[in-house]
Design a protein around this motif. Structure first.
Motif, mmCIF file in Angstrom:
data_model
loop_
_atom_site.group_PDB
_atom_site.id
_atom_site.type_symbol
_atom_site.label_atom_id
_atom_site.label_comp_id
_atom_site.label_asym_id
_atom_site.label_seq_id
_atom_site.Cartn_x
_atom_site.Cartn_y
_atom_site.Cartn_z
ATOM 1 N N TYR A 184 0.829 -1.189 0.000
ATOM 2 C CA TYR A 184 0.000 0.000 0.000
ATOM 3 C C TYR A 184 0.875 1.255 0.000
ATOM 4 C CZ TYR A 184 -3.839 -3.121 1.338
ATOM 5 O OH TYR A 184 -4.763 -4.117 1.375
ATOM 6 N N PRO A 185 0.355 2.369 -0.466
ATOM 7 C CA PRO A 185 1.114 3.625 -0.442
ATOM 8 C C PRO A 185 1.525 3.986 0.982
ATOM 9 C CG PRO A 185 -0.905 3.873 -1.719
ATOM 10 C CD PRO A 185 -0.964 2.531 -1.068
ATOM 11 N N ALA A 186 2.616 4.692 1.108
ATOM 12 C CA ALA A 186 3.176 5.023 2.420
ATOM 13 C C ALA A 186 2.195 5.788 3.307
ATOM 14 C CB ALA A 186 4.472 5.813 2.253
ATOM 15 N N ASP A 187 1.316 6.603 2.717
ATOM 16 C CA ASP A 187 0.417 7.424 3.527
ATOM 17 C C ASP A 187 -0.981 6.834 3.691
ATOM 18 O OD1 ASP A 187 -0.434 7.714 0.947
ATOM 19 O OD2 ASP A 187 -0.661 9.898 1.065
ATOM 20 N N TRP A 188 -1.137 5.545 3.411
ATOM 21 C CA TRP A 188 -2.472 4.954 3.474
ATOM 22 C C TRP A 188 -3.101 5.058 4.856
ATOM 23 C CZ3 TRP A 188 -3.571 1.044 6.871
ATOM 24 C CH2 TRP A 188 -2.501 0.291 7.355
ATOM 25 N N ARG A 189 -2.301 5.046 5.919
ATOM 26 C CA ARG A 189 -2.865 5.089 7.268
ATOM 27 C C ARG A 189 -3.500 6.448 7.580
ATOM 28 N NH1 ARG A 189 0.485 1.193 11.127
ATOM 29 N NH2 ARG A 189 1.263 -0.182 9.533
ATOM 30 N N GLU A 190 -2.968 7.515 7.000
ATOM 31 C CA GLU A 190 -3.465 8.855 7.301
ATOM 32 C C GLU A 190 -4.576 9.302 6.343
ATOM 33 O OE1 GLU A 190 -0.006 8.198 7.089
ATOM 34 O OE2 GLU A 190 0.034 8.002 9.259
ATOM 35 N N ASP A 191 -4.654 8.722 5.178
ATOM 36 C CA ASP A 191 -5.589 9.173 4.149
ATOM 37 C C ASP A 191 -6.812 8.255 4.108
ATOM 38 O OD1 ASP A 191 -6.928 10.165 1.995
ATOM 39 O OD2 ASP A 191 -5.292 9.903 0.567
ATOM 40 N N SER A 192 -7.877 8.658 4.801
ATOM 41 C CA SER A 192 -9.080 7.821 4.845
ATOM 42 C C SER A 192 -9.802 7.781 3.498
ATOM 43 C CB SER A 192 -10.027 8.305 5.941
ATOM 44 O OG SER A 192 -10.431 9.632 5.670
ATOM 45 N N SER A 193 -9.456 8.678 2.562
ATOM 46 C CA SER A 193 -10.096 8.630 1.255
ATOM 47 C C SER A 193 -9.667 7.390 0.476
ATOM 48 C CB SER A 193 -9.764 9.891 0.454
ATOM 49 O OG SER A 193 -8.384 9.927 0.136
ATOM 50 N N LEU A 194 -8.596 6.747 0.916
ATOM 51 C CA LEU A 194 -8.137 5.532 0.242
ATOM 52 C C LEU A 194 -9.123 4.380 0.369
ATOM 53 C CD1 LEU A 194 -4.333 5.462 1.109
ATOM 54 C CD2 LEU A 194 -5.401 5.993 -1.078
ATOM 55 N N GLU A 195 -10.073 4.497 1.315
ATOM 56 C CA GLU A 195 -11.010 3.396 1.485
ATOM 57 C C GLU A 195 -11.831 3.145 0.219
ATOM 58 O OE1 GLU A 195 -12.658 5.160 5.021
ATOM 59 O OE2 GLU A 195 -14.578 5.377 4.040
ATOM 60 N N THR A 196 -11.946 4.131 -0.655
ATOM 61 C CA THR A 196 -12.645 3.886 -1.912
ATOM 62 C C THR A 196 -11.792 3.064 -2.876
ATOM 63 O OG1 THR A 196 -11.833 5.967 -2.835
ATOM 64 C CG2 THR A 196 -13.975 6.010 -1.735
ATOM 65 N N TRP A 197 -10.463 3.036 -2.650
ATOM 66 C CA TRP A 197 -9.554 2.301 -3.528
ATOM 67 C C TRP A 197 -9.209 0.919 -3.010
ATOM 68 C CZ3 TRP A 197 -9.079 4.545 -8.056
ATOM 69 C CH2 TRP A 197 -9.272 5.927 -8.146
ATOM 70 N N PHE A 198 -9.425 0.695 -1.741
ATOM 71 C CA PHE A 198 -9.040 -0.575 -1.125
ATOM 72 C C PHE A 198 -10.265 -1.231 -0.501
ATOM 73 C CE2 PHE A 198 -5.159 2.013 -0.947
ATOM 74 C CZ PHE A 198 -4.292 1.175 -1.634
ATOM 75 N N PRO A 199 -10.269 -2.568 -0.417
ATOM 76 C CA PRO A 199 -11.439 -3.253 0.154
ATOM 77 C C PRO A 199 -11.592 -3.025 1.661
ATOM 78 C CG PRO A 199 -9.702 -4.829 -0.369
ATOM 79 C CD PRO A 199 -9.277 -3.497 -0.924
ATOM 80 N N LEU A 200 -10.545 -2.628 2.345
ATOM 81 C CA LEU A 200 -10.611 -2.358 3.781
ATOM 82 C C LEU A 200 -10.535 -0.860 4.031
ATOM 83 C CD1 LEU A 200 -8.049 -4.992 5.123
ATOM 84 C CD2 LEU A 200 -10.529 -5.188 5.092
ATOM 85 N N THR A 201 -11.164 -0.413 5.087
ATOM 86 C CA THR A 201 -11.030 0.991 5.458
ATOM 87 C C THR A 201 -9.658 1.190 6.094
ATOM 88 O OG1 THR A 201 -11.898 0.696 7.680
ATOM 89 C CG2 THR A 201 -13.511 1.168 5.930
ATOM 90 N N ALA A 202 -9.240 2.437 6.193
ATOM 91 C CA ALA A 202 -7.951 2.730 6.830
ATOM 92 C C ALA A 202 -7.958 2.238 8.275
ATOM 93 C CB ALA A 202 -7.674 4.228 6.765
ATOM 94 N N GLU A 203 -9.100 2.374 8.958
ATOM 95 C CA GLU A 203 -9.184 1.924 10.345
ATOM 96 C C GLU A 203 -9.046 0.409 10.439
ATOM 97 O OE1 GLU A 203 -11.456 4.048 8.922
ATOM 98 O OE2 GLU A 203 -10.588 5.839 9.829
ATOM 99 N N GLN A 204 -9.661 -0.331 9.523
ATOM 100 C CA GLN A 204 -9.551 -1.793 9.524
ATOM 101 C C GLN A 204 -8.105 -2.217 9.239
ATOM 102 O OE1 GLN A 204 -12.620 -2.361 6.572
ATOM 103 N NE2 GLN A 204 -13.899 -3.457 8.037
ATOM 104 N N MET A 205 -7.446 -1.497 8.339
ATOM 105 C CA MET A 205 -6.061 -1.843 8.016
ATOM 106 C C MET A 205 -5.146 -1.552 9.202
ATOM 107 S SD MET A 205 -6.163 -0.866 3.935
ATOM 108 C CE MET A 205 -4.629 -0.098 3.917
ATOM 109 N N LYS A 206 -5.414 -0.486 9.949
ATOM 110 C CA LYS A 206 -4.631 -0.208 11.159
ATOM 111 C C LYS A 206 -4.821 -1.340 12.170
ATOM 112 C CE LYS A 206 -4.775 4.840 10.938
ATOM 113 N NZ LYS A 206 -5.301 6.056 11.575
ATOM 114 N N ALA A 207 -6.053 -1.788 12.332
ATOM 115 C CA ALA A 207 -6.340 -2.881 13.264
ATOM 116 C C ALA A 207 -5.635 -4.165 12.805
ATOM 117 C CB ALA A 207 -7.847 -3.102 13.380
ATOM 118 N N GLN A 208 -5.627 -4.416 11.502
ATOM 119 C CA GLN A 208 -4.953 -5.595 10.962
ATOM 120 C C GLN A 208 -3.447 -5.502 11.224
ATOM 121 O OE1 GLN A 208 -4.852 -6.008 6.649
ATOM 122 N NE2 GLN A 208 -5.244 -8.206 6.838
ATOM 123 N N ALA A 209 -2.865 -4.345 11.038
ATOM 124 C CA ALA A 209 -1.431 -4.170 11.291
ATOM 125 C C ALA A 209 -1.120 -4.393 12.773
ATOM 126 C CB ALA A 209 -0.985 -2.784 10.857
#
Length: 158
Positions: free
Chosen positions: A90-115
């Protein structure tokens, strides 16, 4: 390698209650549950040979959980590595940019929890690996690592 996580969860439910700890008295090391009931303890068979005793016997859920959890560990580590590789793509700033949720199947919050879960599982796996490395002649506390892996497996199905 396919990991039968449902079988592991079933064994966790059937085995002695977690967490388990290493106890010792009179030079006999044993693994006990949270109520100090035996999970695995040394014994001497009638013929004088040393052995291990498990509630439910050597074929019971507690003994099977010890074996299956250890055997599943390499596959679980492979899954963690695969998830980390996916996150690294994922791009380096994916954790801070919640607009990425339209590009990825997980929301930024879900990806943080997964990490965070990956980091927790990696730490638990390292504790198990350290225990295995020093198993002979050492007196490590196996249970923090085993309990965390077992708890993570149990939560995976929730």
């Amino acid at each position: 390698m396919t990991i039968n996580t449902q079988k592991l969860r079933d064994l966790i439910r059937q085995a002695c209650p977690l967490p388990w700890t290493l106890a010792t008295s009179n030079s006999w090391r044993r693994i006990v549950d949270q109520y100090h009931a035996s999970v695995c303890s040394p014994c001497t068979q009638r013929d004088g040979h040393p052995d291990l005793a498990f509630p439910g016997g050597a074929e019971g859920p507690t003994a099977q959980l010890l074996l299956d959890a250890a055997n599943a560990l390499p596959g679980l580590l492979d899954k963690i590595d695969a998830q980390e590789a996916q996150l690294a793509a994922y791009p380096a700033d994916w954790r801070e940019d919640s607009s990425l949720e339209t590009w990825f199947p997980l929301t930024a919050e879900q990806m943080k929890a997964q990490a965070a879960e990956i980091a927790r599982l990696r730490e638990a796996a390292q504790k198990l690996a350290d225990w295995a490395e020093h198993e002979v002649g050492a007196e490590p506390d196996l249970t923090p690592g085993l309990a965390e892996v077992c708890a993570a497996l149990a939560q995976e199905g929730s």
